[in-house]
Enzyme design. Structure first.
Site, PDB file in Angstrom:
ATOM      1  N   PRO A  54     -50.831  12.284  63.699  1.00 21.96           N
ATOM      2  CA  PRO A  54     -49.589  11.637  63.293  1.00 21.96           C
ATOM      3  C   PRO A  54     -48.387  12.142  64.074  1.00 21.96           C
ATOM      4  O   PRO A  54     -48.152  13.347  64.124  1.00 21.96           O
ATOM      5  CB  PRO A  54     -49.474  12.009  61.819  1.00 21.96           C
ATOM      6  CG  PRO A  54     -50.210  13.313  61.706  1.00 21.96           C
ATOM      7  CD  PRO A  54     -51.322  13.250  62.708  1.00 21.96           C
ATOM      8  N   ASP A  93     -46.255  12.000  60.506  1.00 22.26           N
ATOM      9  CA  ASP A  93     -46.034  13.367  60.095  1.00 22.26           C
ATOM     10  C   ASP A  93     -44.568  13.453  59.697  1.00 22.26           C
ATOM     11  O   ASP A  93     -43.690  13.190  60.509  1.00 22.26           O
ATOM     12  CB  ASP A  93     -46.325  14.288  61.279  1.00 22.26           C
ATOM     13  CG  ASP A  93     -46.426  15.743  60.869  1.00 22.26           C
ATOM     14  OD1 ASP A  93     -46.412  16.017  59.655  1.00 22.26           O
ATOM     15  OD2 ASP A  93     -46.509  16.597  61.757  1.00 22.26           O
ATOM     16  N   TRP A 546     -48.374  22.063  59.587  1.00 23.42           N
ATOM     17  CA  TRP A 546     -49.692  21.951  60.227  1.00 23.42           C
ATOM     18  C   TRP A 546     -50.794  21.820  59.178  1.00 23.42           C
ATOM     19  O   TRP A 546     -51.846  21.265  59.453  1.00 23.42           O
ATOM     20  CB  TRP A 546     -49.978  23.164  61.110  1.00 23.42           C
ATOM     21  CG  TRP A 546     -49.159  23.154  62.358  1.00 23.42           C
ATOM     22  CD1 TRP A 546     -48.206  24.047  62.721  1.00 23.42           C
ATOM     23  CD2 TRP A 546     -49.192  22.173  63.390  1.00 23.42           C
ATOM     24  NE1 TRP A 546     -47.653  23.697  63.906  1.00 23.42           N
ATOM     25  CE2 TRP A 546     -48.233  22.560  64.351  1.00 23.42           C
ATOM     26  CE3 TRP A 546     -49.947  21.017  63.607  1.00 23.42           C
ATOM     27  CZ2 TRP A 546     -47.999  21.826  65.512  1.00 23.42           C
ATOM     28  CZ3 TRP A 546     -49.710  20.278  64.765  1.00 23.42           C
ATOM     29  CH2 TRP A 546     -48.754  20.685  65.684  1.00 23.42           C
ATOM     30  N   GLN A 582     -51.880  21.004  71.391  1.00 22.26           N
ATOM     31  CA  GLN A 582     -52.393  20.924  70.025  1.00 22.26           C
ATOM     32  C   GLN A 582     -53.573  21.864  69.779  1.00 22.26           C
ATOM     33  O   GLN A 582     -54.116  21.902  68.687  1.00 22.26           O
ATOM     34  CB  GLN A 582     -52.819  19.493  69.695  1.00 22.26           C
ATOM     35  CG  GLN A 582     -51.677  18.508  69.694  1.00 22.26           C
ATOM     36  CD  GLN A 582     -50.636  18.850  68.663  1.00 22.26           C
ATOM     37  OE1 GLN A 582     -50.923  19.326  67.582  1.00 22.26           O
ATOM     38  NE2 GLN A 582     -49.377  18.639  69.015  1.00 22.26           N
ATOM     39  N   TRP A 586     -52.860  20.979  65.915  1.00 22.61           N
ATOM     40  CA  TRP A 586     -53.674  20.063  65.119  1.00 22.61           C
ATOM     41  C   TRP A 586     -55.172  20.283  65.298  1.00 22.61           C
ATOM     42  O   TRP A 586     -55.936  20.214  64.348  1.00 22.61           O
ATOM     43  CB  TRP A 586     -53.287  18.633  65.478  1.00 22.61           C
ATOM     44  CG  TRP A 586     -53.683  17.616  64.470  1.00 22.61           C
ATOM     45  CD1 TRP A 586     -53.444  17.655  63.131  1.00 22.61           C
ATOM     46  CD2 TRP A 586     -54.387  16.402  64.722  1.00 22.61           C
ATOM     47  NE1 TRP A 586     -53.946  16.529  62.534  1.00 22.61           N
ATOM     48  CE2 TRP A 586     -54.528  15.741  63.486  1.00 22.61           C
ATOM     49  CE3 TRP A 586     -54.901  15.796  65.877  1.00 22.61           C
ATOM     50  CZ2 TRP A 586     -55.173  14.510  63.366  1.00 22.61           C
ATOM     51  CZ3 TRP A 586     -55.530  14.565  65.762  1.00 22.61           C
ATOM     52  CH2 TRP A 586     -55.658  13.941  64.521  1.00 22.61           C
ATOM     53  N   LYS A 619     -41.542  20.742  84.220  1.00 17.92           N
ATOM     54  CA  LYS A 619     -41.486  20.191  82.877  1.00 17.92           C
ATOM     55  C   LYS A 619     -40.298  19.226  82.760  1.00 17.92           C
ATOM     56  O   LYS A 619     -39.238  19.474  83.316  1.00 17.92           O
ATOM     57  CB  LYS A 619     -41.276  21.369  81.920  1.00 17.92           C
ATOM     58  CG  LYS A 619     -41.484  21.033  80.484  1.00 17.92           C
ATOM     59  CD  LYS A 619     -41.323  22.293  79.648  1.00 17.92           C
ATOM     60  CE  LYS A 619     -41.325  21.962  78.190  1.00 17.92           C
ATOM     61  NZ  LYS A 619     -41.335  23.157  77.356  1.00 17.92           N
ATOM     62  N   LYS A 622     -34.293  17.296  79.043  1.00 19.89           N
ATOM     63  CA  LYS A 622     -33.016  16.587  79.108  1.00 19.89           C
ATOM     64  C   LYS A 622     -32.048  17.311  80.028  1.00 19.89           C
ATOM     65  O   LYS A 622     -31.318  16.685  80.785  1.00 19.89           O
ATOM     66  CB  LYS A 622     -32.412  16.491  77.699  1.00 19.89           C
ATOM     67  CG  LYS A 622     -32.993  15.337  76.894  1.00 19.89           C
ATOM     68  CD  LYS A 622     -32.327  15.252  75.526  1.00 19.89           C
ATOM     69  CE  LYS A 622     -33.193  14.426  74.573  1.00 19.89           C
ATOM     70  NZ  LYS A 622     -32.974  14.791  73.175  1.00 19.89           N
TER      71      LYS A 622
END
Length: 1071
Positions: A54, A93, A546, A582, A586, A619, A622
């Site tokens: 999610p 989520d 989590w 993750q 997750w 990476k 912004k």
RNA sequence: GGGCCCGUAGCUUAGCCUGGUUGGAGCACCCGGCUGAUAACCGGGAGGCCACCGGUUCAAAUCCGGUCGGGCCCA
């Protein structure tokens, strides 16, 4: 006239506009409910279960979300085509710190106090709303990129049903004795009352200059003091132990003289004082003259007791190790004194060491950042960071300070209040993961990880060092911890359902409106202990989010309260896919919950994706301004192109350097090319009224031309490889192969070679064979690419058949659907590869010999290789050669060359190899071959046999020729005759004129069938054009009336030069 | 500080597992060709200390050790 029904034949397709094409297809899916139908069609089939990780909709979706949604979608579409029932429930989520932070920013609530003043109910209401801020953006992106998932009935972690399932699972853990209460040391800001994640901590590192102190700890039963160093004087009242490195060398020294220079700051030592510290650090630490009395290892110090610095600040309790020296592996001599001051509650290492050796775990500092009453008269109630100087004074007055100095280092600060963070042991609930370590490692090993090393390396490493899982957070917005504690007897009880809570609640407690704070906080329960009449109060924590997402595999179904069949039918899940970060998120929480609650593996396959970086491998952020907005590409090259680009650009698990030019390239090559192939077919199909379903017009494959059978065999071969690469997760290789097929095999060879077949206005078997072939190849191509780029593939398939490609079966078949591929003929594929190689070789020869392509050669010879007579017409045309012959006498144009086989020779001669190669270099090939043949090849003492060399045939020098090697067949040469004749010059001239006129026709946008009137002027001294070649010009350019002059033109509109002779022409469209 | 991954032409990459002839493509660039063939295509050219250092080996982009740079996770 051709029929216009799309069910019968292709529509005229027009120019490729990805945005409108994709929008139209998307609208058709909506109208025809294609997604739903593609699932319903497989309703009674074997399921393939997918679990959506999610996302949080309080953040804008970015390019990296396109990547993960792509791989989720791709596999689900593929498995659907293989005949599986693939349901895809969406999920959101919705809990957690990021949501709270967002709302705090919005409302300018900078501390827990302010949140509570604002009101928890109102605050949580804001959180609940904030969670959906970008839902629309997520929906739009998902739809635009064709991520098929059921977003109308998603699971949502804030729903009571979901929370109830999570509660149930926590109760299972509780009943198994896996849930316990302890402490977790976290960076904590007393001003805001919040602890921080590492991510937040990294936002606020600052360089600060702070007092650091060397403190003397007076030993019991010994006149020496142990010297320890700390940069946080405020933790000294909490000192309960000292740690030494068991293998570090320490020494006892005696002060012999006062320090030579002036002494800075407080503290000091008297002559004859004895101190103990690490030997290596003496020069750094000591300012007095001294002598070493004794050296020993750290383990000799272990067990010694010392006097507490602040007697009474901490209660010894039943600790036997309090205020003694213990050994610890983390102690080094890189700084300090080699003896580490340990205050259990204010450092992670301190805490785990304290737990291990049994130091008392008591706070000297409250949650408000102030010393607790009873710590010390002069410190109680004061903010710890304000007490540094006072503590140093106190130590100095008691002669417990050796030295102070200013220490400059990076220290985490609260990014909101700018105050230094305190490492602070917070009360926390834990799941005892250490108790199931062996099981979880075993379950992990059963998962098919892609790539494999994610499972064995990353996850495996993590599991081998598994720690108990801190699942509680002192926060407001989240799944409330369903643990209640009795105020009377201290008994704890974990609630596993709403029903259970209601049945236990006291009469005066309200029924909570929803399973969130503050409503559940108001619920008091009757104590469940028999003899106790106390009230139970809920622990005021929420769960780690989590934990929420780790429950998704059963909580999405509200199991065990509902949908038992749905859960059982989908567990363990077949496929999950998320980015590599993750691993500890997750991927781990799912495995942790399934292991502790269900004692089972959670997912069978897990694809762990690399991150999306910018085109320099940096990476995206912004602040760097290198963030790619997916819509820039959706609106330009289309989502098919971006999906195909992402798939083919690198292996899914590798980090992807996202290059916007790459998307452009994919669009221009793969999609424009495929679209034009489709358009080419569709244009003629429309013109000719081609109906693929009309069996009376069908041409069986074996009756079609070699070219047709070749492309059909190629697509069968490509499909096979494509499928195998899908199975081994190498989607990037699969895509590259298919792209190569479309561009090179289909467009650049098959379509180019077939153009003239379709120009034929009369109906012919050959034309229909070509049309059936194109139809079949395009259908198969669309099916193969459908999982990756679902729009154009569907548009093409729908145009061709009237059926959505997403409703069709996978061409390679499966255990559920039939295989449907044309026959393979590998021999034919090999031959065609040689044919194409020959035509390329011909062009190379012409460049070398400076012979224009349009000027024909009288003869060409193919030397060596298999029988290519089927293709002589094609080769001759490609090469622009009048007569093409096969030359069997290899020696006429070729000579022998021998090449050493390094692999064979290396094994045989080892270190002698360079000498052998030098010898081989000296002798010419003919001589060596004859020596080998006669059995006497002996070069400088080295025997050379046939195995040591490979024979290659190359063209003889002096011919316009070139040689290439064909796999398994050997060397093939092509020789071209470079002589000139009037006839060849005339033909070349005709080609030049034709080409110019065709180009003009195109400039004028003339219809293909339009006829023209043509006048051509050649200069008087120009080579003559034969009447036959003049007819060729007229035919090719559709000139119904034409005149040729050998004179200066007076009114020509166009002119050009061939070999210095001017040619001009006029052209007029006939009515 | 620990773990895992990545580093090949200006850019995107193949080859690495299983060492062996001259490291293969695409984009961009230059020259030429071809085209009723599309932002296409074909031939040629230029462009590579295969990140660096060391080791193993007759032989290393490939295997081993280390360093540096990038990314992720954990401390």
């Amino acid at each position: 006239m051709p029929k216009t029904s799309s069910e019968k034949q292709p529509l005229n397709s027009g120019a490729y506009d990805p945005v409108s094409l994709e929008t139209e297809v998307s609208e058709r899916w909506n109208t025809e409910k294609t997604f739903k139908k593609s699932i319903e069609q497989r309703r009674n089939s074997k399921p393939f279960t997918f679990l959506e990780g999610p996302p949080t909709a309080n953040g804008k979706p970015g390019i990296h979300h396109v990547l993960s949604r792509l791989y989720k979608d791709m596999v689900c579409r593929w498995k659907t085509m293989e005949g599986h029932l693939v349901e895809r429930k969406g999920g959101w989520d919705t809990h957690g710190l990021p949501v709270e932070i967002e709302v705090q920013k919005q409302l300018n609530l900078m501390s827990n106090e302010e949140i509570e003043a604002y009101g928890m109910e109102a605050f949580n209401q804001k959180c609940k709303e904030s969670v959906w801020t970008y839902e629309e953006a997520w929906r739009e992106m998902s739809e635009r990129m064709a991520f098929w998932v059921d977003m109308d009935n998603p699971y949502v972690t804030l729903h009571d049903e979901y929370i109830e399932s999570a509660w149930w699972s926590l109760k299972q853990m509780h009943d198994k004795g896996l849930l316990f209460r302890g402490h977790k040391v976290l960076p904590y800001c007393p001003q805001t009352g919040t602890s921080y994640s590492t991510h937040e901590v990294s936002l606020g590192y600052k360089e600060v200059a702070e007092p650091a102190v060397y403190v003397k700890f007076q030993l019991v039963d010994d006149n020496a003091s142990v010297l320890a160093w700390t940069t946080t004087p405020w933790t000294l009242p909490g000192n309960v132990g000292l740690a030494v490195g068991p293998d570090v060398v320490y020494c006892r020294i005696r002060i012999t003289e006062p320090p030579a220079g002036s002494w800075e700051g407080r503290g000091g030592a008297k002559v004859d004082d004895e101190l103990i510290l690490a030997k290596d650090l003496l020069p750094e630490v000591m300012r007095h003259k001294m002598e070493i009395i004794e050296e020993f290892s750290g383990s000799d110090l272990v067990g010694k007791a010392y006097h507490p610095l602040f007697p009474g600040a901490i209660d010894r309790g039943d600790s036997e190790t309090a205020w003694t020296i213990v050994g610890a592996d983390f102690v080094t001599t890189t700084d300090g004194t080699g003896i580490v001051h340990t205050a259990v509650m204010y450092g992670e290492d301190d805490y785990s060491l304290g737990m291990e050796v049994g130091f008392p775990a008591q706070h000297t500092v409250g949650m408000d950042g102030k010393f607790i009453q009873g710590t010390h008269d002069e410190l109680d109630g004061q903010y710890v960071k304000d007490c540094d100087s006072k503590i140093i004074d106190l130590l100095s007055n008691d002669s417990q300070l050796y030295r102070e100095h200013i220490y400059t280092h990076d220290y985490p600060h609260c990014w909101r209040t700018d105050h230094p963070l305190l490492y602070y042991a917070m009360d926390s609930w834990f799941v005892r993961m250490t108790a199931v370590k062996d099981k979880i490692i075993e379950y992990n090993s059963q998962v098919e990880w892609a790539p494999e090393w994610t499972g064995t390396g990353r996850v495996g490493e993590w599991l081998r060092n598994i720690k108990d899982w801190a699942i509680s957070r002192e926060r407001y917005w989240g799944t409330p911890i369903p643990v209640w504690i009795c105020e009377e007897c201290g008994h704890d009880h974990c609630i596993g359902s709403i029903e259970e809570m209601i049945s236990l609640k006291t009469e005066s407690s309200p029924t909570p409106k929803e399973l969130h704070r503050p409503y559940v906080d108001d619920v008091k329960l009757h104590c469940t202990q028999k003899e106790c009449n106390g009230k139970m109060v809920r622990e005021p924590y929420v769960m780690d989010c989590w934990f929420d997402s780790g429950c998704a595999f059963f909580a999405q179904w509200h199991y065990p309260f509902e949908n038992e069949d749905k859960f059982k039918g989908s567990f363990p899940v077949d496929y999950i896919c998320e980015a590599v970060d993750q691993t500890r998120g997750w991927f781990y929480s799912l495995l942790a919950v399934s292991t502790t609650v269900f004692d089972s593996i959670c997912y069978n396959r897990c694809l762990s994706l690399g991150h999306v970086l910018d085109n320099e491998g940096k990476k995206m952020s912004k602040s760097k301004g290198n963030v790619v907005n997916p819509w820039d590409h959706f609106n330009k090259e289309g989502s098919d192109a971006i999906r195909w680009y992402m798939t083919t650009q690198s292996a899914p698990w590798n980090p992807m350097n996202f290059d916007p030019n790459g998307v452009r390239e994919t669009y221009a090559k793969m999609f424009l090319t495929l679209w034009n192939v489709h358009r080419f077919h569709a244009d003629y199909a429309l013109l000719d009224g081609f109906t693929p379903s009309d069996k009376s017009n069908f041409i069986p494959v074996e009756q079609r031309s070699p070219l047709d059978r070749w492309i059909l065999s190629r697509i069968a071969t490509v499909a096979q490889d494509y499928h195998n690469q899908f199975v081994s997760w190498e989607f990037h290789k699969a895509g590259r192969d298919l792209e190569n097929f479309v561009i090179n095999d289909l467009s650049n060879w098959y379509v180019r070679r077939s153009r003239r077949r379709l120009w034929d206005e009369a109906d012919s078997n050959d034309k229909r064979a070509c049309q059936h072939t194109l139809h079949e190849v395009l259908c198969t191509v669309s099916k193969l690419m459908a999982p990756v780029s679902p729009f154009m593939s569907d548009r093409i398939h729908y145009d061709l058949t009237g059926i959505s490609v997403h409703m069709t079966d996978w061409p390679m078949g499966s255990d559920l659907v039939e295989k449907d591929l044309p026959p393979q003929d590998l021999e034919l594929e090999k031959q065609m590869a040689i044919v194409r190689n020959l035509t390329e070789t011909g062009r190379r020869i012409r460049v070398d010999s400076k012979r224009r392509q349009r000027l024909p050669c009288q003869s060409g010879w193919i030397v060596g290789g298999p029988d290519l007579s089927d293709f002589h017409a094609i080769i001759a045309e490609e090469l622009n050669v009048e007569n093409l012959e096969t030359e069997d006498d290899l020696d006429r144009f070729q000579q022998i060359e021998l090449f050493p086989e390094h692999k064979v020779l290396g094994k045989k001669y080892r270190a002698e190899l360079p000498n052998v190669l030098a010898e081989l270099n000296k002798i010419d090939s003919e001589t060596l071959l004859s020596q080998i043949d006669s059995g006497t090849a002996n070069l400088g003492g080295y025997e050379i046999t046939m195995e040591d060399v490979s024979i290659r045939r190359v063209e003889k020098e002096g011919y316009a020729a070139s040689t290439f090697a064909a796999d398994d067949i050997g060397d093939i040469s092509l020789v071209l005759d470079m002589s000139l004749s009037d006839s060849l010059i005339s033909k070349g001239l005709a080609r030049e004129i034709t080409r110019r006129i065709q180009s003009k026709r195109k400039d004028l946008d003339l219809e293909l069938e339009a006829t023209i009137s043509l006048n051509v002027w050649l200069s008087e001294d120009s080579p003559k054009l034969s009447s036959q070649d003049w007819e060729y010009v007229k035919f090719e350019t559709r000139a119904s009336n034409a005149e040729l002059f050998y004179s200066e033109s007076n009114n020509a509109s166009d002119n050009f030069e061939v070999e210095g002779k001017e040619i001009s022409f006029t052209l007029k469209l006939n009515n």
